[in-house]
Design a protein around this motif. Structure first.
Motif, mmCIF file in Angstrom:
data_model
loop_
_atom_site.group_PDB
_atom_site.id
_atom_site.type_symbol
_atom_site.label_atom_id
_atom_site.label_comp_id
_atom_site.label_asym_id
_atom_site.label_seq_id
_atom_site.Cartn_x
_atom_site.Cartn_y
_atom_site.Cartn_z
ATOM 1 N N LEU A 165 62.096 71.782 61.597
ATOM 2 C CA LEU A 165 62.718 72.937 62.223
ATOM 3 C C LEU A 165 63.777 73.498 61.289
ATOM 4 C CD1 LEU A 165 63.072 74.751 64.718
ATOM 5 C CD2 LEU A 165 64.753 73.089 65.576
ATOM 6 N N TRP A 166 63.522 74.701 60.783
ATOM 7 C CA TRP A 166 64.518 75.425 59.998
ATOM 8 C C TRP A 166 65.258 76.360 60.951
ATOM 9 C CZ3 TRP A 166 59.563 74.745 57.855
ATOM 10 C CH2 TRP A 166 59.514 74.052 56.632
ATOM 11 N N ARG A 167 66.497 76.085 61.227
ATOM 12 C CA ARG A 167 67.249 76.903 62.176
ATOM 13 C C ARG A 167 67.654 78.226 61.532
ATOM 14 N NH1 ARG A 167 68.128 73.711 66.599
ATOM 15 N NH2 ARG A 167 68.447 71.459 66.261
ATOM 16 N N ALA A 168 67.707 79.265 62.353
ATOM 17 C CA ALA A 168 68.003 80.609 61.846
ATOM 18 C C ALA A 168 69.372 80.691 61.199
ATOM 19 C CB ALA A 168 67.899 81.620 62.990
ATOM 20 N N GLU A 169 70.335 79.881 61.670
ATOM 21 C CA GLU A 169 71.685 79.939 61.115
ATOM 22 C C GLU A 169 71.811 79.205 59.795
ATOM 23 O OE1 GLU A 169 71.803 76.758 64.443
ATOM 24 O OE2 GLU A 169 70.795 78.669 64.026
ATOM 25 N N GLY A 170 70.728 78.591 59.327
ATOM 26 C CA GLY A 170 70.745 77.909 58.038
ATOM 27 C C GLY A 170 71.037 76.425 58.174
ATOM 28 N N GLY A 171 71.332 75.801 57.052
ATOM 29 C CA GLY A 171 71.563 74.372 57.024
ATOM 30 C C GLY A 171 70.301 73.613 56.673
ATOM 31 N N ALA A 172 70.446 72.301 56.570
ATOM 32 C CA ALA A 172 69.310 71.450 56.220
ATOM 33 C C ALA A 172 68.272 71.472 57.335
ATOM 34 C CB ALA A 172 69.793 70.016 55.980
ATOM 35 N N PRO A 173 66.978 71.404 56.976
ATOM 36 C CA PRO A 173 65.956 71.376 58.018
ATOM 37 C C PRO A 173 66.069 70.117 58.873
ATOM 38 C CG PRO A 173 64.996 70.882 55.873
ATOM 39 C CD PRO A 173 66.401 71.325 55.626
ATOM 40 N N VAL A 174 65.740 70.266 60.157
ATOM 41 C CA VAL A 174 65.729 69.140 61.093
ATOM 42 C C VAL A 174 64.336 68.534 61.085
ATOM 43 C CG1 VAL A 174 66.037 68.439 63.489
ATOM 44 C CG2 VAL A 174 67.493 70.234 62.512
ATOM 45 N N LEU A 175 64.234 67.237 60.824
ATOM 46 C CA LEU A 175 62.957 66.536 60.810
ATOM 47 C C LEU A 175 62.808 65.720 62.086
ATOM 48 C CD1 LEU A 175 62.809 65.249 57.126
ATOM 49 C CD2 LEU A 175 61.379 67.014 58.148
ATOM 50 N N VAL A 176 61.639 65.836 62.717
ATOM 51 C CA VAL A 176 61.320 65.052 63.909
ATOM 52 C C VAL A 176 60.039 64.278 63.598
ATOM 53 C CG1 VAL A 176 60.929 65.077 66.392
ATOM 54 C CG2 VAL A 176 62.304 66.893 65.324
ATOM 55 N N PRO A 177 60.163 63.034 63.091
ATOM 56 C CA PRO A 177 58.971 62.272 62.704
ATOM 57 C C PRO A 177 58.052 62.007 63.894
ATOM 58 C CG PRO A 177 60.951 61.312 61.750
ATOM 59 C CD PRO A 177 61.398 62.321 62.768
#
Length: 340
Positions: A165-177
């Motif tokens: 998940l790449w959030r619109a506000e930026g930052g590192a992508p969130v990984l959900v294994p």
């Protein structure tokens, strides 16, 4: 926001449709009717799919142009070739949000590289592969611009893939294994909720909290698309597959009359899906639509026997393709609008 074209074949974990379901939508002549318009292809164009819309009259999909899978949009009914990112051999469009931002996957077959991208008025923006993974597919984009991907490793096996998940506000992508209970991400809701296949009922993930949809104990159900908390998909009930809608994750599953599966739902509950196919090698039938749970008729484009509407756009139209050979990879682009 969306669901990919069904392409007449089963996707992971969805049961093969029973031929026992023979009913087509009854009394179709007295129901709401969506009328088709076949859109023109660009020069050199052949078969493909419409897979997204901005809900304001633009439709986007993947079509083969001079032998190359490319992104094409239609504006005012005319095709605009969006092409392929530099350095890649093919680009597949998967979804489009109301701002006209497209998400999809770029492929380089020689190097076996697949990367998620977004496409806007400034061109393609290819996303990095998350550390520890080998390639990533673009899956969906929501209204605020969050982007969903599916990262994978070449070696396969348990834990070899994850939702990204790449959030619109930026930052590192969130990984959900992936886990045995949450293993194939399908779609992305407006608030960032992810819809997963599960070995129970489908699972919803948001900010680390997992919930399951609530079919009755004797029913297997799979959500295929989500929008504003409404989930649509398919369930197996007594050996028969039926299109289904969950008004909320905790609400009981409600069958959608005349359908075998529901593929896409828009912001006000218009749903696109497929009727059962009573015979033949194809496992699903042609298009059907529902306004909430009220079924309507999706009419066949003149001269075509097979047609699929896999996009329920926010302006109340439907989008997909039509063909005369179910073995084709897609067909001609078609938009359906509700008859006056």
């Amino acid at each position: 926001m969306k669901l990919k074209s069904w392409v007449r074949f089963a996707a992971p974990v969805v049961a093969v449709l029973s031929v026992a379901v023979l009913a087509q939508p009854a009394q179709a002549a007295n129901r709401m009717a969506w009328r088709p318009t076949v859109l023109p292809l660009p020069p050199g164009g052949s078969s493909g799919f419409l897979t997204g819309s901005d809900g304001k009259g633009e439709y986007t999909g993947t079509f083969t142009i001079n032998g190359r899978q490319s992104v094409v949009s239609w504006r005012n009914g005319q095709p605009v070739l969006r092409g392929v990112p530099s350095g890649y051999e093919a680009a597949l469009a998967e979804d489009e949000n109301p701002a006209g931002v497209i998400v999809g996957t770029a492929h380089d077959y020689d190097s076996m590289i697949s990367r998620a991208y977004t496409l806007d008025a400034n061109g393609f923006h290819v996303k990095d592969v998350p550390a520890g993974y080998d390639y990533v597919y673009g899956v969906a984009i929501n209204t605020r611009g969050d982007v969903l991907g599916r990262a994978m490793k070449f070696n396969g096996g348990t834990g070899s893939d994850a939702a990204v998940l790449w959030r619109a506000e930026g930052g590192a992508p969130v990984l959900v294994p992936s886990t045995p209970d949450m293993y194939y991400v399908r779609d992305l809701d407006e608030d960032g909720t992810l819809l997963f296949d599960s070995n129970r009922s489908s699972a919803l993930w948001k900010d680390g909290v997992v919930r399951h949809l609530s079919p009755s104990p004797s029913v297997q159900g799979w959500g295929l698309a989500i929008r504003n908390g409404v989930v649509v998909g398919t369930r197996n009930y007594g050996g028969v597959d039926q299109a289904v809608r969950w008004a909320s994750p905790d609400a009981p599953a409600v069958g959608l009359a005349g359908g075998a599966m529901a593929l896409s739902v828009n912001q006000v509950g218009l749903t696109a899906g497929l009727v059962p196919n009573p015979s033949g090698p194809s496992i699903v039938g042609n298009a059907i639509a529902w306004r909430t749970t009220t079924p309507g008729e999706v009419r066949a484009p003149s001269g075509y026997s097979t047609f699929e509407a896999s996009v329920a756009a926010d302006d109340g139209s439907l989008a997909g393709f039509a063909t005369n050979d179910w073995r084709d990879y897609g067909g001609v682009p078609v938009v359906w609008r509700l008859a006056p």
